[in-house]
Design an enzyme around this catalytic site. Structure first.
Site, PDB file in Angstrom:
ATOM      1  CE  LYS A  13      -2.328  -1.040   3.797  1.00 55.70           C
ATOM      2  NZ  LYS A  13      -1.667  -2.312   4.159  1.00 55.70           N
ATOM      3  NE  ARG A  88      -4.521  -1.548   9.896  1.00 55.50           N
ATOM      4  CZ  ARG A  88      -3.383  -0.944   9.567  1.00 55.50           C
ATOM      5  NH1 ARG A  88      -3.357   0.118   8.825  1.00 55.50           N
ATOM      6  NH2 ARG A  88      -2.239  -1.435   9.995  1.00 55.50           N
ATOM      7  NE  ARG A 123       7.273  -3.624   5.950  1.00 58.04           N
ATOM      8  CZ  ARG A 123       5.986  -3.286   5.988  1.00 58.04           C
ATOM      9  NH1 ARG A 123       5.376  -2.839   4.905  1.00 58.04           N
ATOM     10  NH2 ARG A 123       5.297  -3.421   7.109  1.00 58.04           N
ATOM     11  NE  ARG A 156       6.399  -1.134  10.193  1.00 57.03           N
ATOM     12  CZ  ARG A 156       5.247  -0.951   9.535  1.00 57.03           C
ATOM     13  NH1 ARG A 156       5.244  -0.369   8.361  1.00 57.03           N
ATOM     14  NH2 ARG A 156       4.108  -1.368  10.050  1.00 57.03           N
ATOM     15  NE  ARG A 167       1.737  -5.187  11.371  1.00 61.71           N
ATOM     16  CZ  ARG A 167       2.670  -4.875  10.465  1.00 61.71           C
ATOM     17  NH1 ARG A 167       3.828  -5.506  10.472  1.00 61.71           N
ATOM     18  NH2 ARG A 167       2.432  -3.945   9.579  1.00 61.71           N
TER      19      ARG A 167
END
Ligand code: AMP
Length: 219
Positions: A13, A88, A123, A156, A167
């Site tokens: 996104k 969300r 990531r 992160r 998540r």
């Protein structure tokens, strides 16, 4: 015009939102980025948000809604904006309509859980400029260093294995119902996220070009 990008964490996104900004000029608003900024600045909002973020849970609706409301009232959002990571859940989607009755296009970047897990665990982000890398498909030239600004690449906290599953659970439980909500409104589109960045963007552009007034389909 409001463009809402839906999709699980790691679906791209942020990357696609930035590409939309570059091509169409609408600013990207990432609630995750705004919250991380608040955490880094040590504001009271940041302190409260950090506890939920570290666990992979959603931050309280009131806090996020106030933040979004303030942001979309800024001048650069007058003609439109791209929402990344918001809404969300259904209450956020409903409240957004009250905050701003703009015409909207909703695009879900669809990705299976197995690929989400692979992507998130590889990531890395630049601690200085926020550029996003991936140790599998977008590898920095020099290990651990940002190509763009020379900053240090970090993982992160919420991309660590133990938080990723939570998540994903939160996404399936709370965010997926938002798909049906927008589908019922007739503004929902889905593109496949398991493709090259450019192919995903081409699919998004096809949706936007047919939805935006005064633009011709790109192909
Ligand atoms: P993201 O960068 O979009 O993956 O968001 C990182 C974290 O910020 C999420 O796991 C949540 O804890 C929090 N967050 C971001 N957007 C929202 C939102 N719209 N509502 C509640 N929490 C959010």
């Amino acid at each position: 015009m409001r463009i809402v990008l839906l999709g699980p964490p790691g679906s791209g996104k942020g990357t696609q939102g930035d590409m939309i900004t570059k091509k169409y000029g609408f600013p990207r608003i990432s609630t995750g980025d705004l919250l991380r900024d608040a955490v880094a600045a040590g504001t009271p909002l940041g302190d409260i948000a950090k506890r939920s973020m570290d666990r992979g849970e959603l931050v309280k609706d009131e806090l996020v809604l106030e933040m979004v409301d303030n942001r979309i009232q800024q001048n650069d959002c007058r003609d439109g904006y791209v929402l990344d990571g918001f809404p969300r859940n259904i209450p956020q989607a409903r409240k957004l309509e009250v905050l701003d009755r703009a015409r909207e296009v909703v695009i879900e970047i669809f990705l299976g859980d197995d690929i989400v897990i692979k992507r998130l665990s590889s990531r890395r982000i630049c601690s200085r400029c926020g550029a996003i890398y991936n140790l599998l498909v977008k590898v920095p030239v020099q290990t651990g260093i940002c190509d763009a600004c020379g900053g240090t690449l970090i993982q992160r906290d919420d991309d660590k294995a133990e938080v990723i599953n939570e998540r994903l659970n939160v996404y399936h439980r709370q965010t997926e119902p938002v798909v049906d909500y927008y589908r019922a409104k007739g503004v929902f589109h889905r593109v496949q996220g398991n493709d090259t960045v450019q192919s995903v963007f081409d699919s998004i552009c096809r949706v936007l070009d047919s939805a935006l007034p005064g633009t011709e389909p790109s192909d």
